[in-house]
Write an enzyme that holds these catalytic residues in place. Structure first.
Site, mmCIF file in Angstrom:
data_model
loop_
_atom_site.group_PDB
_atom_site.id
_atom_site.type_symbol
_atom_site.label_atom_id
_atom_site.label_comp_id
_atom_site.label_asym_id
_atom_site.label_seq_id
_atom_site.Cartn_x
_atom_site.Cartn_y
_atom_site.Cartn_z
ATOM 1 N N HIS A 128 10.179 -6.853 -1.473
ATOM 2 C CA HIS A 128 8.738 -6.665 -1.693
ATOM 3 C C HIS A 128 8.099 -5.883 -0.546
ATOM 4 C CE1 HIS A 128 9.462 -9.616 -4.776
ATOM 5 N NE2 HIS A 128 8.265 -9.353 -5.268
ATOM 6 N N PRO A 129 7.155 -5.012 -0.920
ATOM 7 C CA PRO A 129 6.430 -4.278 0.121
ATOM 8 C C PRO A 129 5.388 -5.198 0.747
ATOM 9 C CG PRO A 129 5.464 -3.797 -2.007
ATOM 10 C CD PRO A 129 6.636 -4.725 -2.269
ATOM 11 N N SER B 198 3.062 -2.245 -8.011
ATOM 12 C CA SER B 198 2.566 -2.872 -6.790
ATOM 13 C C SER B 198 1.239 -2.249 -6.352
ATOM 14 C CB SER B 198 3.622 -2.722 -5.694
ATOM 15 O OG SER B 198 3.231 -3.422 -4.573
ATOM 16 N N GLN B 199 1.180 -0.924 -6.475
ATOM 17 C CA GLN B 199 -0.054 -0.216 -6.086
ATOM 18 C C GLN B 199 -1.257 -0.745 -6.886
ATOM 19 O OE1 GLN B 199 1.095 3.832 -6.008
ATOM 20 N NE2 GLN B 199 -0.863 4.535 -5.286
ATOM 21 N N GLN C 84 -2.133 -4.381 -5.876
ATOM 22 C CA GLN C 84 -2.808 -4.464 -4.570
ATOM 23 C C GLN C 84 -4.258 -3.998 -4.707
ATOM 24 O OE1 GLN C 84 -0.727 -3.701 -1.032
ATOM 25 N NE2 GLN C 84 1.296 -3.955 -1.901
#
Ligand SMILES: NC(=O)N[C@H]1NC(=O)NC1=O
Length: 175
Positions: free
Chosen positions: A74-75, A91-92, A95
């Site tokens: 995971h980032p 994810s972008q 977030q």
């Protein structure tokens, strides 16, 4: 991984071959196409619940070491001043839904320091379902969860991975 533009029905899911299935479901667990391949073997699905069950049984039956490997993929949750070009599209968007693209330079710095402290203690990034949270609840959660014992924290983090996966499945399936 392809970005999903059109949702598909369960009947369409059941007609996919393994490579196509992986195109759709390969990132329901961040950077973990092997999860999709494991679920593919459970076809045919009667409904979306069968897909949820497939991913939950995959995540709950792997070893502690494999769970940690998943968490490591995971980032970091990152503010708008961080480099976000390497984030997956999923994810972008997640977030952004927590408002991380709107936070100030000071908040970004605070988040970076909290993430680094957390990673130093546990060896994996802080993971939380961003779509269920805001910057305030994320910062509060890191400050609380850093006090946990490691194995317990892996369990909490994996529950968040499950929540992220459920929402990603909902984004793919047309009910
Ligand atoms: N670090 C972390 O929690 N990342 C994840 N959370 C989420 O909702 N999407 C992610 O990529």
């Amino acid at each position: 991984m392809q970005s999903i533009t059109k949702k598909i029905t369960i009947q369409e899911v059941n007609s996919l071959n393994e490579p196509s299935f992986t195109q759709f479901f390969g990132n329901i667990i961040e950077h973990c196409p092997s999860a999709a391949i494991a679920i593919f073997k459970k076809k045919p699905f009667d409904n979306i619940i069968d897909i949820y069950d497939g991913i939950i049984s995959f995540l709950r039956n792997i070893s502690l070491k494999e769970k940690v490997e998943i968490l490591k993929m995971h980032p970091d949750l990152a503010g708008k001043f961080e480099n976000t070009v390497n984030l997956t599209i999923e994810s972008q968007k997640e977030q952004q839904s927590a408002g991380l693209h709107l936070i100030s330079l000071d908040e970004t710095e605070e988040l970076r320091q909290l993430n680094n402290g957390y990673k130093l203690k546990f060896g994996f990034p802080f993971v939380i379902c961003a779509r269920d949270n805001t910057i305030v609840s994320i910062v509060r959660a890191i400050k609380e969860r850093i006090n946990n014992e490691e194995e317990y924290e892996v369990g909490i983090s994996m529950k968040e991975v499950e929540k992220i996966a459920m929402k990603r499945i909902n984004d793919i399936i047309n009910l």
